[in-house]
Design a protein around this motif. Structure first.
Motif, PDB file in Angstrom:
ATOM      1  N   GLY A   1       1.195  14.590   6.316  1.00 25.36           N
ATOM      2  CA  GLY A   1       2.663  14.996   6.221  1.00 25.36           C
ATOM      3  C   GLY A   1       3.617  13.689   6.869  1.00 25.36           C
ATOM      4  O   GLY A   1       4.810  13.713   6.476  1.00 25.36           O
ATOM      5  N   ASP A   2       2.761  12.558   7.105  1.00 22.44           N
ATOM      6  CA  ASP A   2       3.731  11.313   7.307  1.00 22.44           C
ATOM      7  C   ASP A   2       2.907  10.211   6.812  1.00 22.44           C
ATOM      8  O   ASP A   2       2.156   9.693   7.525  1.00 22.44           O
ATOM      9  CB  ASP A   2       3.896  11.257   8.892  1.00 22.44           C
ATOM     10  CG  ASP A   2       4.799  10.192   9.313  1.00 22.44           C
ATOM     11  OD1 ASP A   2       5.127   9.389   8.298  1.00 22.44           O
ATOM     12  OD2 ASP A   2       5.129  10.145  10.509  1.00 22.44           O
ATOM     13  N   LEU A   3       3.097   9.946   5.740  1.00 18.36           N
ATOM     14  CA  LEU A   3       2.471   8.912   4.930  1.00 18.36           C
ATOM     15  C   LEU A   3       2.576   7.494   5.596  1.00 18.36           C
ATOM     16  O   LEU A   3       1.467   6.739   5.756  1.00 18.36           O
ATOM     17  CB  LEU A   3       3.063   8.780   3.634  1.00 18.36           C
ATOM     18  CG  LEU A   3       2.560   7.822   2.613  1.00 18.36           C
ATOM     19  CD1 LEU A   3       1.165   7.899   2.116  1.00 18.36           C
ATOM     20  CD2 LEU A   3       3.327   7.433   1.190  1.00 18.36           C
ATOM     21  N   ASP A   4       3.887   7.156   5.979  1.00 19.28           N
ATOM     22  CA  ASP A   4       4.038   5.848   6.531  1.00 19.28           C
ATOM     23  C   ASP A   4       3.331   5.686   7.783  1.00 19.28           C
ATOM     24  O   ASP A   4       2.627   4.536   8.008  1.00 19.28           O
ATOM     25  CB  ASP A   4       5.511   5.526   6.721  1.00 19.28           C
ATOM     26  CG  ASP A   4       6.201   5.251   5.450  1.00 19.28           C
ATOM     27  OD1 ASP A   4       5.854   5.170   4.324  1.00 19.28           O
ATOM     28  OD2 ASP A   4       7.544   5.630   5.471  1.00 19.28           O
ATOM     29  N   ARG A   5       3.468   6.807   8.637  1.00 23.23           N
ATOM     30  CA  ARG A   5       2.549   6.486  10.005  1.00 23.23           C
ATOM     31  C   ARG A   5       1.106   6.675   9.704  1.00 23.23           C
ATOM     32  O   ARG A   5       0.403   5.804  10.414  1.00 23.23           O
ATOM     33  CB  ARG A   5       3.039   7.796  10.812  1.00 23.23           C
ATOM     34  CG  ARG A   5       2.094   7.695  12.173  1.00 23.23           C
ATOM     35  CD  ARG A   5       2.773   8.478  13.521  1.00 23.23           C
ATOM     36  NE  ARG A   5       1.930   8.163  14.577  1.00 23.23           N
ATOM     37  CZ  ARG A   5       2.086   9.142  15.244  1.00 23.23           C
ATOM     38  NH1 ARG A   5       2.784  10.059  15.494  1.00 23.23           N
ATOM     39  NH2 ARG A   5       1.229   8.523  16.551  1.00 23.23           N
ATOM     40  N   PHE A   6       0.588   7.377   8.938  1.00 27.29           N
ATOM     41  CA  PHE A   6      -0.922   7.551   8.632  1.00 27.29           C
ATOM     42  C   PHE A   6      -1.230   6.053   8.333  1.00 27.29           C
ATOM     43  O   PHE A   6      -2.441   5.647   8.782  1.00 27.29           O
ATOM     44  CB  PHE A   6      -1.146   8.466   7.749  1.00 27.29           C
ATOM     45  CG  PHE A   6      -2.840   8.716   7.599  1.00 27.29           C
ATOM     46  CD1 PHE A   6      -3.496   9.593   8.214  1.00 27.29           C
ATOM     47  CD2 PHE A   6      -3.235   8.152   6.391  1.00 27.29           C
ATOM     48  CE1 PHE A   6      -4.656   9.819   8.139  1.00 27.29           C
ATOM     49  CE2 PHE A   6      -4.711   8.164   6.222  1.00 27.29           C
ATOM     50  CZ  PHE A   6      -5.250   9.068   7.216  1.00 27.29           C
TER      51      PHE A   6
ATOM     52  N   ASP B   1       1.010  -1.249   0.021  1.00 23.58           N
ATOM     53  CA  ASP B   1      -0.032  -0.123   0.026  1.00 23.58           C
ATOM     54  C   ASP B   1       1.063   1.389   0.009  1.00 23.58           C
ATOM     55  O   ASP B   1       0.684   2.279  -0.817  1.00 23.58           O
ATOM     56  CB  ASP B   1      -0.734   0.082   1.291  1.00 23.58           C
ATOM     57  CG  ASP B   1      -2.217  -0.915   1.119  1.00 23.58           C
ATOM     58  OD1 ASP B   1      -2.320  -1.276   0.103  1.00 23.58           O
ATOM     59  OD2 ASP B   1      -2.986  -1.103   2.038  1.00 23.58           O
ATOM     60  N   ARG B   2       1.720   1.208   0.900  1.00 25.39           N
ATOM     61  CA  ARG B   2       2.818   2.371   0.887  1.00 25.39           C
ATOM     62  C   ARG B   2       3.367   2.720  -0.597  1.00 25.39           C
ATOM     63  O   ARG B   2       3.616   3.542  -0.852  1.00 25.39           O
ATOM     64  CB  ARG B   2       3.851   2.170   1.903  1.00 25.39           C
ATOM     65  CG  ARG B   2       3.379   2.209   3.394  1.00 25.39           C
ATOM     66  CD  ARG B   2       4.818   1.999   4.365  1.00 25.39           C
ATOM     67  NE  ARG B   2       4.059   2.046   5.555  1.00 25.39           N
ATOM     68  CZ  ARG B   2       4.643   1.430   6.555  1.00 25.39           C
ATOM     69  NH1 ARG B   2       5.809   0.827   6.365  1.00 25.39           N
ATOM     70  NH2 ARG B   2       4.239   1.686   7.693  1.00 25.39           N
TER      71      ARG B   2
ATOM     72  N   MET C   1      -3.858   3.523   9.902  1.00 23.84           N
ATOM     73  CA  MET C   1      -5.299   3.051   9.286  1.00 23.84           C
ATOM     74  C   MET C   1      -5.223   1.519   9.709  1.00 23.84           C
ATOM     75  O   MET C   1      -6.498   0.945   9.917  1.00 23.84           O
ATOM     76  CB  MET C   1      -5.409   3.374   8.237  1.00 23.84           C
ATOM     77  CG  MET C   1      -5.572   5.079   7.936  1.00 23.84           C
ATOM     78  SD  MET C   1      -7.076   5.432   8.775  1.00 23.84           S
ATOM     79  CE  MET C   1      -6.478   6.253  10.329  1.00 23.84           C
ATOM     80  N   ILE C   2      -4.095   0.874   9.176  1.00 22.69           N
ATOM     81  CA  ILE C   2      -4.117  -0.651   9.309  1.00 22.69           C
ATOM     82  C   ILE C   2      -4.531  -1.036  10.664  1.00 22.69           C
ATOM     83  O   ILE C   2      -5.184  -2.045  10.888  1.00 22.69           O
ATOM     84  CB  ILE C   2      -2.775  -1.387   8.509  1.00 22.69           C
ATOM     85  CG1 ILE C   2      -2.527  -0.676   7.040  1.00 22.69           C
ATOM     86  CG2 ILE C   2      -2.612  -2.777   8.659  1.00 22.69           C
ATOM     87  CD1 ILE C   2      -3.690  -1.622   6.147  1.00 22.69           C
ATOM     88  N   HIS C   3      -3.665  -0.339  11.423  1.00 24.08           N
ATOM     89  CA  HIS C   3      -3.795  -0.887  12.865  1.00 24.08           C
ATOM     90  C   HIS C   3      -5.237  -0.766  13.465  1.00 24.08           C
ATOM     91  O   HIS C   3      -5.930  -1.668  14.190  1.00 24.08           O
ATOM     92  CB  HIS C   3      -2.913  -0.064  13.730  1.00 24.08           C
ATOM     93  CG  HIS C   3      -2.848  -0.564  15.353  1.00 24.08           C
ATOM     94  ND1 HIS C   3      -2.064  -1.601  15.579  1.00 24.08           N
ATOM     95  CD2 HIS C   3      -3.354  -0.238  16.329  1.00 24.08           C
ATOM     96  CE1 HIS C   3      -2.093  -2.003  16.884  1.00 24.08           C
ATOM     97  NE2 HIS C   3      -3.016  -0.934  17.480  1.00 24.08           N
TER      98      HIS C   3
END
Length: 197
Positions: free
Chosen positions: A176-181, A94-95, A185-187
């Motif tokens: 601003g933080d694609l990976d964390r967002f 997804d990333r 969402m997955i979590h």
């Protein structure tokens, strides 16, 4: 595939890769065929011969990426990974999709291009839904997904998330933080706000 066809496919691929590079810098509506041609080292005529229009080029570029992501999802499911391992692989995939396709481009293709929207809907109905159902059922069979929630309820939740794609893409863009967002969402999807794993 003969030499001419192989060369044509290589040129088309180079043009589509160029589009992806340019989309990281420019909004889809501001892309010009002349700029794409110059950067891909082809003539504008070549682009029109292969794709017909800028819109068709953008559409094909996006559709190729979505099909590739679906193929990767199917491969992940076929690997018989644990649910946690599969989710980690899906998150990475997804990333990569979101890195390849800026949120503004995804919104344009899914919400404004009717032909592309119809393609995505057909792909979703015919390939993605059966894959997700299989993923859920296999997770339940291994005891990794609770039997307390029906497959139909999980699918309804996924459908709800799909329908909220536009606001999600806006939030993704603003985060601003694609990976964390994406990770959050997955979590939330798998563990809820209690965070219990």
């Amino acid at each position: 595939m003969n030499g001419f066809e192989r060369r044509a496919e290589e040129i088309k691929l180079r043009i589509k890769r160029t589009v992806l590079e340019m989309l990281r810098e420019t909004e889809p509506k501001k892309l010009r065929v002349a700029d794409i041609a110059a950067r891909a080292s082809v003539s504008q005529v070549t682009i029109y011969n292969y794709f017909g229009s800028k819109e068709a080029l953008l559409r094909e570029t996006f559709q190729d990426g979505v099909v590739r992501a679906t193929d990767e999802f199917e491969a992940i499911i076929g690997d018989q990974l644990t649910m946690k391992e599969a989710v980690q692989h899906i998150l990475v995939a997804d990333r990569e999709v979101y890195r390849s396709f800026p949120p503004d481009f995804v919104k344009t293709m899914v919400l404004e291009d009717q032909e592309c929207a119809a393609f995505i809907e057909t792909l979703y109905r015919d390939r993605v839904i059966p894959l997700v159902v299989r993923f859920i059922e296999e997770g339940k069979a291994r005891g990794e997904i609770t039997d307390k929630v029906s497959t139909e309820s999980i699918m309804a939740y996924i459908q709800f998330m799909k329908e909220k794609m536009a606001p999600m893409l806006d939030l993704l863009e603003k985060s601003g933080d694609l990976d964390r967002f994406l990770g959050d969402m997955i979590h939330l999807f798998f563990y809820g706000i209690s965070g219990k794993e």
